[in-house]
Design a protein around this motif. Sequence first.
Motif, PDB file in Angstrom:
ATOM      1  N   SER A 181       0.849  -1.265   0.201  1.00 55.49           N
ATOM      2  CA  SER A 181      -0.411   0.051  -0.197  1.00 55.49           C
ATOM      3  C   SER A 181       1.010   1.098   0.068  1.00 55.49           C
ATOM      4  CB  SER A 181      -0.973   0.088   1.063  1.00 55.49           C
ATOM      5  OG  SER A 181      -1.333   1.101   1.386  1.00 55.49           O
ATOM      6  N   VAL A 182       0.874   1.615  -1.164  1.00 58.56           N
ATOM      7  CA  VAL A 182       1.505   3.121  -1.166  1.00 58.56           C
ATOM      8  C   VAL A 182       1.395   4.155  -0.087  1.00 58.56           C
ATOM      9  CG1 VAL A 182       2.732   5.281  -2.482  1.00 58.56           C
ATOM     10  CG2 VAL A 182       2.442   2.391  -3.771  1.00 58.56           C
ATOM     11  N   GLU A 183      -0.312   4.434  -0.056  1.00 63.67           N
ATOM     12  CA  GLU A 183      -0.716   5.264   0.992  1.00 63.67           C
ATOM     13  C   GLU A 183       0.034   5.086   2.569  1.00 63.67           C
ATOM     14  OE1 GLU A 183      -5.289   6.608   0.415  1.00 63.67           O
ATOM     15  OE2 GLU A 183      -4.853   5.084  -0.109  1.00 63.67           O
ATOM     16  N   LYS A 184      -0.468   3.904   2.810  1.00 59.66           N
ATOM     17  CA  LYS A 184       0.353   3.410   4.126  1.00 59.66           C
ATOM     18  C   LYS A 184       2.347   3.330   4.149  1.00 59.66           C
ATOM     19  CE  LYS A 184      -2.221   1.550   6.837  1.00 59.66           C
ATOM     20  NZ  LYS A 184      -2.774   1.845   8.613  1.00 59.66           N
ATOM     21  N   ALA A 185       2.722   3.530   3.095  1.00 59.47           N
ATOM     22  CA  ALA A 185       4.120   3.381   3.129  1.00 59.47           C
ATOM     23  C   ALA A 185       4.491   4.856   3.230  1.00 59.47           C
ATOM     24  CB  ALA A 185       4.856   3.424   1.939  1.00 59.47           C
ATOM     25  N   VAL A 186       3.677   5.659   2.898  1.00 58.51           N
ATOM     26  CA  VAL A 186       3.506   7.718   2.830  1.00 58.51           C
ATOM     27  C   VAL A 186       3.779   8.475   4.626  1.00 58.51           C
ATOM     28  CG1 VAL A 186       3.046   9.577   2.156  1.00 58.51           C
ATOM     29  CG2 VAL A 186       3.748   7.901   0.244  1.00 58.51           C
ATOM     30  N   GLU A 187       2.639   7.115   4.585  1.00 61.34           N
ATOM     31  CA  GLU A 187       1.865   7.408   6.722  1.00 61.34           C
ATOM     32  C   GLU A 187       2.935   6.925   7.591  1.00 61.34           C
ATOM     33  OE1 GLU A 187      -1.363   5.852   7.639  1.00 61.34           O
ATOM     34  OE2 GLU A 187      -2.531   5.769   5.731  1.00 61.34           O
ATOM     35  N   GLN A 188       4.285   5.788   6.768  1.00 61.99           N
ATOM     36  CA  GLN A 188       4.664   5.550   7.797  1.00 61.99           C
ATOM     37  C   GLN A 188       6.125   5.855   7.392  1.00 61.99           C
ATOM     38  OE1 GLN A 188       3.045   1.101   8.122  1.00 61.99           O
ATOM     39  NE2 GLN A 188       4.554   1.172   6.964  1.00 61.99           N
ATOM     40  N   SER A 189       6.654   6.058   6.737  1.00 59.99           N
ATOM     41  CA  SER A 189       7.583   7.350   6.511  1.00 59.99           C
ATOM     42  C   SER A 189       7.638   8.347   6.599  1.00 59.99           C
ATOM     43  CB  SER A 189       7.829   7.567   4.753  1.00 59.99           C
ATOM     44  OG  SER A 189       6.701   8.534   3.793  1.00 59.99           O
ATOM     45  N   GLU A 190       6.291   9.027   6.575  1.00 58.79           N
ATOM     46  CA  GLU A 190       6.760  10.514   7.850  1.00 58.79           C
ATOM     47  C   GLU A 190       6.740  10.416   8.538  1.00 58.79           C
ATOM     48  OE1 GLU A 190       2.855  11.994   5.716  1.00 58.79           O
ATOM     49  OE2 GLU A 190       3.971  12.540   4.315  1.00 58.79           O
ATOM     50  N   GLU A 191       5.693   8.856   9.225  1.00 59.18           N
ATOM     51  CA  GLU A 191       5.958   8.811  10.889  1.00 59.18           C
ATOM     52  C   GLU A 191       7.427   8.563  11.068  1.00 59.18           C
ATOM     53  OE1 GLU A 191       4.854   4.632  13.474  1.00 59.18           O
ATOM     54  OE2 GLU A 191       3.003   6.302  11.750  1.00 59.18           O
ATOM     55  N   TYR A 192       8.289   7.829  10.853  1.00 56.22           N
ATOM     56  CA  TYR A 192       9.341   7.059  11.154  1.00 56.22           C
ATOM     57  C   TYR A 192      10.271   8.009  10.498  1.00 56.22           C
ATOM     58  CZ  TYR A 192       7.419   2.881  11.506  1.00 56.22           C
ATOM     59  OH  TYR A 192       6.251   1.916  12.038  1.00 56.22           O
ATOM     60  N   GLY A 193      10.412   9.494   9.764  1.00 54.05           N
ATOM     61  CA  GLY A 193      10.826  10.240   9.170  1.00 54.05           C
ATOM     62  C   GLY A 193      12.339   9.956   8.187  1.00 54.05           C
ATOM     63  N   HIS A 194      11.980   9.033   7.252  1.00 51.35           N
ATOM     64  CA  HIS A 194      12.816   8.829   6.329  1.00 51.35           C
ATOM     65  C   HIS A 194      11.999   8.793   5.344  1.00 51.35           C
ATOM     66  CE1 HIS A 194      11.774   4.964   7.878  1.00 51.35           C
ATOM     67  NE2 HIS A 194      11.399   4.186   6.701  1.00 51.35           N
ATOM     68  N   SER A 195      12.702   8.510   3.889  1.00 52.12           N
ATOM     69  CA  SER A 195      12.347   8.336   2.735  1.00 52.12           C
ATOM     70  C   SER A 195      11.052   7.987   2.705  1.00 52.12           C
ATOM     71  CB  SER A 195      13.243   9.213   1.899  1.00 52.12           C
ATOM     72  OG  SER A 195      13.509   7.565   1.433  1.00 52.12           O
ATOM     73  N   LEU A 196      10.382   8.285   1.131  1.00 47.54           N
ATOM     74  CA  LEU A 196       9.244   7.062   1.051  1.00 47.54           C
ATOM     75  C   LEU A 196       9.708   5.833   0.058  1.00 47.54           C
ATOM     76  CD1 LEU A 196       6.622   6.290   0.199  1.00 47.54           C
ATOM     77  CD2 LEU A 196       5.891   7.689  -1.425  1.00 47.54           C
ATOM     78  N   GLU A 197      11.470   6.207  -0.652  1.00 47.86           N
ATOM     79  CA  GLU A 197      11.764   5.232  -1.334  1.00 47.86           C
ATOM     80  C   GLU A 197      12.415   4.451   0.084  1.00 47.86           C
ATOM     81  OE1 GLU A 197      15.820   4.493  -4.147  1.00 47.86           O
ATOM     82  OE2 GLU A 197      14.757   6.389  -3.126  1.00 47.86           O
ATOM     83  N   ARG A 198      13.323   4.624   0.690  1.00 46.32           N
ATOM     84  CA  ARG A 198      13.158   3.989   2.011  1.00 46.32           C
ATOM     85  C   ARG A 198      12.188   3.228   2.427  1.00 46.32           C
ATOM     86  NH1 ARG A 198      14.127   1.268   6.780  1.00 46.32           N
ATOM     87  NH2 ARG A 198      15.862   1.297   8.067  1.00 46.32           N
ATOM     88  N   GLU A 199      11.056   3.772   2.762  1.00 43.16           N
ATOM     89  CA  GLU A 199       9.933   2.886   3.811  1.00 43.16           C
ATOM     90  C   GLU A 199       9.259   1.876   1.979  1.00 43.16           C
ATOM     91  OE1 GLU A 199       7.541   1.564   6.017  1.00 43.16           O
ATOM     92  OE2 GLU A 199       8.976   2.908   6.228  1.00 43.16           O
ATOM     93  N   ILE A 200       9.854   1.813   1.333  1.00 39.24           N
ATOM     94  CA  ILE A 200       8.874   0.832   0.377  1.00 39.24           C
ATOM     95  C   ILE A 200       9.681  -0.243  -0.108  1.00 39.24           C
ATOM     96  CG2 ILE A 200       8.260   0.798  -2.263  1.00 39.24           C
ATOM     97  CD1 ILE A 200       6.729   3.204  -2.208  1.00 39.24           C
ATOM     98  N   GLY A 201      11.501   0.345  -0.021  1.00 43.25           N
ATOM     99  CA  GLY A 201      12.470  -0.634   0.170  1.00 43.25           C
ATOM    100  C   GLY A 201      12.554  -1.131   1.221  1.00 43.25           C
ATOM    101  N   PHE A 202      12.165  -1.147   2.428  1.00 45.44           N
ATOM    102  CA  PHE A 202      12.180  -1.839   3.407  1.00 45.44           C
ATOM    103  C   PHE A 202      11.099  -3.198   3.622  1.00 45.44           C
ATOM    104  CE2 PHE A 202       9.568  -2.098   7.384  1.00 45.44           C
ATOM    105  CZ  PHE A 202      10.573  -2.856   8.138  1.00 45.44           C
ATOM    106  N   LEU A 203       9.476  -2.171   2.978  1.00 47.06           N
ATOM    107  CA  LEU A 203       8.874  -2.945   2.693  1.00 47.06           C
ATOM    108  C   LEU A 203       8.302  -4.480   1.753  1.00 47.06           C
ATOM    109  CD1 LEU A 203       5.693  -0.272   3.342  1.00 47.06           C
ATOM    110  CD2 LEU A 203       6.388  -1.889   5.030  1.00 47.06           C
ATOM    111  N   PHE A 204       9.444  -3.640   0.503  1.00 44.12           N
ATOM    112  CA  PHE A 204       9.750  -4.839  -0.440  1.00 44.12           C
ATOM    113  C   PHE A 204      10.460  -6.141   0.188  1.00 44.12           C
ATOM    114  CE2 PHE A 204      12.480  -6.193  -3.882  1.00 44.12           C
ATOM    115  CZ  PHE A 204      11.600  -7.109  -4.726  1.00 44.12           C
ATOM    116  N   VAL A 205      11.663  -5.782   1.151  1.00 42.54           N
ATOM    117  CA  VAL A 205      12.518  -6.706   1.395  1.00 42.54           C
ATOM    118  C   VAL A 205      11.819  -7.452   2.612  1.00 42.54           C
ATOM    119  CG1 VAL A 205      14.905  -7.363   2.997  1.00 42.54           C
ATOM    120  CG2 VAL A 205      14.497  -5.371   0.719  1.00 42.54           C
TER     121      VAL A 205
END
Length: 165
Positions: free
Chosen positions: A106-130
Amino acid sequence: MSLQLDYSNEQDKVDIPEAWIARLEQLLQLAGEAEGMTMGEVTLTFTDNEQIHQLNRDYRNMDRPTDVLSFAMQDDGTDELDIIFEVESEDEVDPISGMLGDIVISVEKAVEQSEEYGHSLEREIGFLFVHGFLHLIGYDHETESDEAVMTSKQEAVLSKAGLSR
C-alpha cells in the motif's frame, strides 16, 4: 535465469519513478544473494489502502488496511491443492516452479509510515519490499527472536543498498 521482478501499479496517489523500480530490483538481488538464492520471480503490486484493506480482510481475516502483504507460491502446501504441470517436451519448463510469490504494498500506508518514521518514501517502500520478500521465502516475525532475525536481515540488505534510516 536470475531473480526477476515483475511489477504493476494499481494506485494513482503517488507516482512510482523508474528509479524506484531499479532500486527494488537491486534490493531483490541483494536479498537473494544474502539468502543464497539466484533464481526466482517476484511479482510486486503497488496499491492503495482500500485495495489492501480488502485483501487483508479476505485473506487474513483482518478488517483494516496494512502496509504489505506477501503471498508465497513455494509454501509448504499443507492446506492447498497440489498443482500438477505436465511436461510435454524436454524443452518445456514448469511455469510455476520459479515463482516465489506476490508482494502487495500500500503506497498510501508507506507514505504515512515514512512520515511517521522520518525517512524517505523510497526507503520505506524498499523496507516493505524486502520484508515481503523475506516472508515469501519463509521468514516470519511471530516471536521476538524471529522478529529480531528478520529485522537484522532487512536492515543488512537496506544498508548495503544505501537505504539506511
